[in-house]
Motif scaffolding. Structure first.
Motif, PDB file in Angstrom:
ATOM      1  N   PRO A   1       0.840  -1.205   0.000  1.00  0.00           N
ATOM      2  CA  PRO A   1       0.000   0.000   0.000  1.00  0.00           C
ATOM      3  C   PRO A   1       0.868   1.245   0.000  1.00  0.00           C
ATOM      4  CG  PRO A   1      -0.663  -1.524   1.731  1.00  0.00           C
ATOM      5  CD  PRO A   1       0.600  -2.054   1.148  1.00  0.00           C
ATOM      6  N   GLN A   2       0.464   2.242  -0.748  1.00  0.00           N
ATOM      7  CA  GLN A   2       1.201   3.505  -0.830  1.00  0.00           C
ATOM      8  C   GLN A   2       0.861   4.389   0.368  1.00  0.00           C
ATOM      9  OE1 GLN A   2       3.479   4.264  -3.168  1.00  0.00           O
ATOM     10  NE2 GLN A   2       3.139   2.242  -4.081  1.00  0.00           N
ATOM     11  N   ASP A   3       1.887   5.009   0.942  1.00  0.00           N
ATOM     12  CA  ASP A   3       1.661   5.973   2.032  1.00  0.00           C
ATOM     13  C   ASP A   3       1.255   7.304   1.415  1.00  0.00           C
ATOM     14  OD1 ASP A   3       2.343   4.147   3.980  1.00  0.00           O
ATOM     15  OD2 ASP A   3       4.463   4.700   3.934  1.00  0.00           O
ATOM     16  N   ASP A   4       0.194   7.922   1.965  1.00  0.00           N
ATOM     17  CA  ASP A   4      -0.253   9.232   1.460  1.00  0.00           C
ATOM     18  C   ASP A   4       0.424  10.362   2.145  1.00  0.00           C
ATOM     19  OD1 ASP A   4      -1.921   8.154  -0.446  1.00  0.00           O
ATOM     20  OD2 ASP A   4      -3.591   8.013   0.967  1.00  0.00           O
TER      21      ASP A   4
END
Length: 61
Positions: free
Chosen positions: A58-61
């Motif tokens: 998952p990409q960190d925002d």
């Protein structure tokens, strides 16, 4: 009948799993000496191309 998967049974024998296009019934059929080995390997690898979960982190925002 359409081939949907490959499994291995006793003594390393490959078995095709077919599904009936009309009723959905599954059947097991032993592979034959004249079966296309490349197509069998492609069918065996199919689950690796469509995993049930995402492979990316998952990409960190």
């Amino acid at each position: 009948m359409e081939p949907i998967a490959v499994t291995v049974r006793g003594q390393g024998r490959w078995v095709l799993i077919h599904r009936c296009l009309k009723c959905g019934r599954l059947r097991l059929n032993r592979t034959a000496g004249d079966d296309n080995v490349l197509l069998l390997v492609r069918l065996a690898a199919l689950p690796l191309t469509m995993p049930p979960f995402p492979l990316q982190r998952p990409q960190d925002d």
